[in-house]
Scaffold this motif. Structure first.
Motif, mmCIF file in Angstrom:
data_model
loop_
_atom_site.group_PDB
_atom_site.id
_atom_site.type_symbol
_atom_site.label_atom_id
_atom_site.label_comp_id
_atom_site.label_asym_id
_atom_site.label_seq_id
_atom_site.Cartn_x
_atom_site.Cartn_y
_atom_site.Cartn_z
ATOM 1 N N GLN A 484 -23.501 124.105 -19.304
ATOM 2 C CA GLN A 484 -23.393 123.053 -20.330
ATOM 3 C C GLN A 484 -24.773 122.455 -20.634
ATOM 4 N N ILE A 485 -25.547 122.202 -19.580
ATOM 5 C CA ILE A 485 -26.882 121.594 -19.777
ATOM 6 C C ILE A 485 -27.794 122.558 -20.537
ATOM 7 N N ILE A 486 -27.700 123.858 -20.190
ATOM 8 C CA ILE A 486 -28.527 124.859 -20.888
ATOM 9 C C ILE A 486 -28.158 124.891 -22.381
ATOM 10 N N GLN A 487 -26.856 124.870 -22.671
ATOM 11 C CA GLN A 487 -26.403 124.865 -24.072
ATOM 12 C C GLN A 487 -26.890 123.598 -24.779
ATOM 13 N N LEU A 488 -26.779 122.459 -24.063
ATOM 14 C CA LEU A 488 -27.203 121.178 -24.630
ATOM 15 C C LEU A 488 -28.701 121.219 -24.968
ATOM 16 N N MET A 489 -29.510 121.741 -24.023
ATOM 17 C CA MET A 489 -30.962 121.813 -24.252
ATOM 18 C C MET A 489 -31.266 122.703 -25.457
ATOM 19 N N ALA A 490 -30.504 123.781 -25.604
ATOM 20 C CA ALA A 490 -30.730 124.696 -26.732
ATOM 21 C C ALA A 490 -30.406 124.010 -28.060
ATOM 22 N N GLU A 491 -29.293 123.250 -28.075
ATOM 23 C CA GLU A 491 -28.921 122.547 -29.318
ATOM 24 C C GLU A 491 -29.965 121.490 -29.677
ATOM 25 N N LEU A 492 -30.406 120.748 -28.651
ATOM 26 C CA LEU A 492 -31.411 119.707 -28.905
ATOM 27 C C LEU A 492 -32.709 120.329 -29.400
ATOM 28 N N GLN A 493 -33.054 121.486 -28.838
ATOM 29 C CA GLN A 493 -34.286 122.164 -29.264
ATOM 30 C C GLN A 493 -34.198 122.543 -30.742
ATOM 31 N N ARG A 494 -33.014 123.066 -31.103
ATOM 32 C CA ARG A 494 -32.798 123.474 -32.505
ATOM 33 C C ARG A 494 -32.852 122.266 -33.434
ATOM 34 N N ASP A 495 -32.127 121.194 -33.052
ATOM 35 C CA ASP A 495 -32.016 120.033 -33.946
ATOM 36 C C ASP A 495 -33.323 119.252 -34.062
ATOM 37 N N LEU A 496 -34.070 119.174 -32.975
ATOM 38 C CA LEU A 496 -35.244 118.293 -32.950
ATOM 39 C C LEU A 496 -36.564 119.065 -32.919
ATOM 40 N N ASN A 497 -36.479 120.390 -33.003
ATOM 41 C CA ASN A 497 -37.664 121.257 -32.943
ATOM 42 C C ASN A 497 -38.529 120.986 -31.706
ATOM 43 N N LEU A 498 -37.865 120.859 -30.552
ATOM 44 C CA LEU A 498 -38.580 120.558 -29.311
ATOM 45 C C LEU A 498 -39.220 121.812 -28.734
ATOM 46 N N SER A 499 -40.319 121.616 -28.006
ATOM 47 C CA SER A 499 -40.931 122.718 -27.260
ATOM 48 C C SER A 499 -40.707 122.430 -25.774
ATOM 49 N N TYR A 500 -40.266 123.456 -25.032
ATOM 50 C CA TYR A 500 -39.979 123.252 -23.608
ATOM 51 C C TYR A 500 -40.943 124.052 -22.744
ATOM 52 N N LEU A 501 -41.499 123.380 -21.732
ATOM 53 C CA LEU A 501 -42.200 124.099 -20.666
ATOM 54 C C LEU A 501 -41.254 124.039 -19.472
ATOM 55 N N PHE A 502 -40.724 125.197 -19.102
ATOM 56 C CA PHE A 502 -39.627 125.259 -18.152
ATOM 57 C C PHE A 502 -40.143 125.823 -16.832
ATOM 58 N N ILE A 503 -40.180 124.973 -15.788
ATOM 59 C CA ILE A 503 -40.686 125.407 -14.474
ATOM 60 C C ILE A 503 -39.482 125.811 -13.629
ATOM 61 N N THR A 504 -39.440 127.032 -13.141
ATOM 62 C CA THR A 504 -38.256 127.423 -12.373
ATOM 63 C C THR A 504 -38.538 128.622 -11.476
ATOM 64 N N HIS A 505 -37.696 128.770 -10.434
ATOM 65 C CA HIS A 505 -37.785 130.007 -9.641
ATOM 66 C C HIS A 505 -36.567 130.873 -9.931
ATOM 67 N N ASP A 506 -35.706 130.390 -10.847
ATOM 68 C CA ASP A 506 -34.442 131.074 -11.104
ATOM 69 C C ASP A 506 -34.552 131.983 -12.326
ATOM 70 N N LEU A 507 -34.787 133.264 -12.069
ATOM 71 C CA LEU A 507 -35.005 134.188 -13.180
ATOM 72 C C LEU A 507 -33.762 134.433 -14.010
ATOM 73 N N ALA A 508 -32.592 134.238 -13.382
ATOM 74 C CA ALA A 508 -31.356 134.439 -14.141
ATOM 75 C C ALA A 508 -31.280 133.433 -15.287
ATOM 76 N N VAL A 509 -31.658 132.188 -15.003
ATOM 77 C CA VAL A 509 -31.628 131.148 -16.037
ATOM 78 C C VAL A 509 -32.701 131.419 -17.095
ATOM 79 N N VAL A 510 -33.853 131.933 -16.647
ATOM 80 C CA VAL A 510 -34.945 132.258 -17.577
ATOM 81 C C VAL A 510 -34.471 133.263 -18.619
ATOM 82 N N ARG A 511 -33.724 134.261 -18.178
ATOM 83 C CA ARG A 511 -33.235 135.302 -19.089
ATOM 84 C C ARG A 511 -32.380 134.690 -20.194
#
Length: 567
Positions: A484-511
């Motif tokens: 849900q949070i990933i979907q929410l971040m994607a919608e917010l990015q689309r609506d607000l033209n946000l740029s994300y720097l995403f720090i993670t060790h989880d490659l599954a989420v990166v994909r």
């Protein structure tokens, strides 16, 4: 206890109900669980937080909290009904017949005792070996747990061990007495994928060698399917589906299991791969990758280096290079993932981008301006444009602040609007992150982890930023909430033209989420490119290992039809 033959179950739970008494009355946590485990079998219970999976496991060990008890049903272990056991009876089987690898290696080892002493205590408590042979056995346990130089390690304290080493020590302790059943409660949730894979491989070979049965408790479906033959799905205290792991994943029957399979990031990767082979464009399956991004660079990092003064084991000062000559560009409106194991330097880079740490050398440009040349007033203005969401929603919200105050604080600090305007803005932000406006009056401890993370996102959006740094922002969450949070971040990015720097060790989420990937190892960038390039043909062995370590990455999944994806 009796000798087994493989036909006879080692553990049988029949109609087990567990309830907790609270100030508001009796709460039923587990409602009629049936489960059978045979000698040598591996079984996984999956479900989100609050589904009753850990409560079920703790009831087998007689370790329910004081206000919890088994109210109905039977738990038969090795031919004995243990629901009637006294504490003394439980002590007889705990550790020696049923072992436990607890979830959090940070809080399950005593910080002031040496590791060797802690293992020795557990050997003593479980009457495993007599006194004179204990020291020898301690070293053996650590060697079995895959720790090199076991004799020296036994003399160290937990803080001198990495998370992965601590978890190995706990596995060693859990298996020290050669129990017939090992319960592993989220044994790797706090660890990097590569360390996680090593530990699970190790656990698998040890348990095969010793012939014990394993019960995994996990919310990671990919991990469950890859490591257990039999899968039990729990939802709200009941078992909703049970059967061979692969069969359930390929053809889930219950709507809840379908949702879990659809949401699991590690399985999403397999879906993306399968879809591309079938000619479906991967962007149709990925949350944020649907549209083209501009090539305009919003943040440009050049030759960034950070050195720290540290003391070596002899107390001599030396320089430690945490970040070594790192360069990358974040494109406007896109998501750049900075990935690597713990200690790879990715969070240090994020802290320098956020101006929380000063680089030793190198530059960070924000929209072409070198941020090191800004005065304090200009830096304060820059803070409006760059916000951060941290990993732990428990630690990043002030428990004494109401939700209204948490979100309003940045507006007040930057003197934006009067009280009434700020109130309207907070209401609007709660709408944006799909939280009810009534949440304003509540406090962080009244919210779930996922809800807190939504509040942290709302706070980050308060000042209309252009860039958000997400530091492991979804790694502490259950898969459905994470999704849900990933979907929410994607919608917010689309609506607000946000740029994300995403720090993670989880490659599954990166994909699932990133457009571009920068892979870091030991402070340096070893590889960078678009997500598809990195996943389809990684050029470095290190990247290949990271990708191959994602649990469930190589499991063949059912098609969208049997997941109900096209409904």
């Amino acid at each position: 206890m009796t000798e087994h033959n493989a036909e006879k179950p080692l553990l049988e739970m029949k109609g087990v109900k567990i309830a907790f008494s609270s100030s508001t009355g009796i709460v039923e946590a587990v409602r009629g669980v049936d489960m059978t485990i045979y000698p040598g079998q591996s079984v996984a219970i999956v479900g989100e937080s609050g589904s009753g999976k850990s409560t079920t496991a703790m009831s087998i060990l007689g370790l329910l909290p004081g206000n919890g008890k088994v109210t109905d049903g039977q738990i038969v272990f090795d031919g004995e009904d243990i629901t009637k056991f006294s504490n003394k009876d439980y002590e007889r089987i705990r550790g020696s017949h049923i072992g436990l690898v607890p979830q959090d290696p940070m809080s399950n080892l005593n910080p002031v005792w040496r590791i060797g002493t802690q293992i020795e205590e557990s050997l003593k408590a479980n009457h495993v070996v007599e006194g004179s042979k204990r020291k020898e056995r301690v070293v053996q346990v650590l060697e079995e747990a895959g720790l090199p130089d076991a004799e020296a390690r036994a003399k160290q304290y937990p803080h001198e061990f990495s998370g992965g080493m601590r978890q190995r020590a706990l596995i060693g302790i859990g298996l020290a007495a050669r129990p017939k059943l090992l319960i592993a409660d989220e044994p790797t949730s706090a660890l990097d994928v590569t360390v996680q894979k090593q530990i699970l491989d190790h656990l698998e070979s040890l348990t095969k060698e010793l012939g014990n049965a394993v019960l995994f408790i996990t919310h990671d479906l990919g991990l469950a399917a890859e490591r257990a033959e039999h899968l039990i799905v729990m939802h709200r205290g009941r078992i909703v589906e049970s059967g061979p792991s692969r069969k359930i994943l390929q053809n889930p029957q219950h709507p809840y299991t379908k949702r879990l399979v659809t949401a699991a990031p590690s399985l999403a990767s397999s879906r993306i791969r399968a879809a591309r082979e079938a000619g479906i464009e991967s962007s149709e399956l990925i949350a944020g990758a649907a549209e083209e991004h501009s090539d305009e660079t919003v943040i440009s990092v050049r030759n960034l280096t950070k050195e720290f003064n540290v003391r070596d084991s002899r107390g001599k000062k030396q320089q430690f290079k945490a970040v070594d000559n790192v360069s990358f560009d974040l494109r406007r409106g896109s998501t750049l993932a900075l990935v690597g194991e713990s200690g790879s330097g990715k969070s240090t880079v994020a802290n320098m981008v956020l101006n929380l740490l000063e680089p030793t050398s190198g530059s960070i440009f924000y929209e072409g301006t070198d941020t090191s040349k800004l005065n304090s007033k200009e830096l304060f203005q820059l803070r409006r444009k760059m916000q951060v969401v941290f990993q732990n929603p428990y630690g990043s919200l002030d428990p004494l602040y109401s939700i209204f105050k948490c979100i309003e604080e940045p507006l007040r600090l930057h003197k934006i609007g009067d009280r009434k305007a700020r109130e309207a803005r907070v209401a609007e932000l709660l709408d944006m992150v799909a939280m009810p406006r009534s949440a304003m009056r509540r406090y962080p401890d009244e919210l779930s982890g996922g809800q807190r993370q939504r509040i942290a996102i709302a706070r980050a959006l308060a000042l209309n930023p252009e860039v958000i740094v997400l530091d492991e922002a979804v790694s502490a969450l259950d898969v459905l909430v994470q999704n849900q949070i990933i979907q929410l971040m994607a919608e917010l990015q689309r609506d607000l033209n946000l740029s994300y720097l995403f720090i993670t060790h989880d490659l599954a989420v990166v994909r699932q989420t990133a457009d571009d990937v920068v892979v870091m190892q030991k402070g340096a960038v070893v590889e960078q490119g678009t997500t598809d390039e990195i996943f389809d043909n990684p050029s470095q062995e290190y990247t290949r290992n990271l990708i191959n370590s994602v649990p469930g990455m190589h499991i063949e999944l059912g098609t969208g039809e049997n997941l109900g994806l096209h409904e």
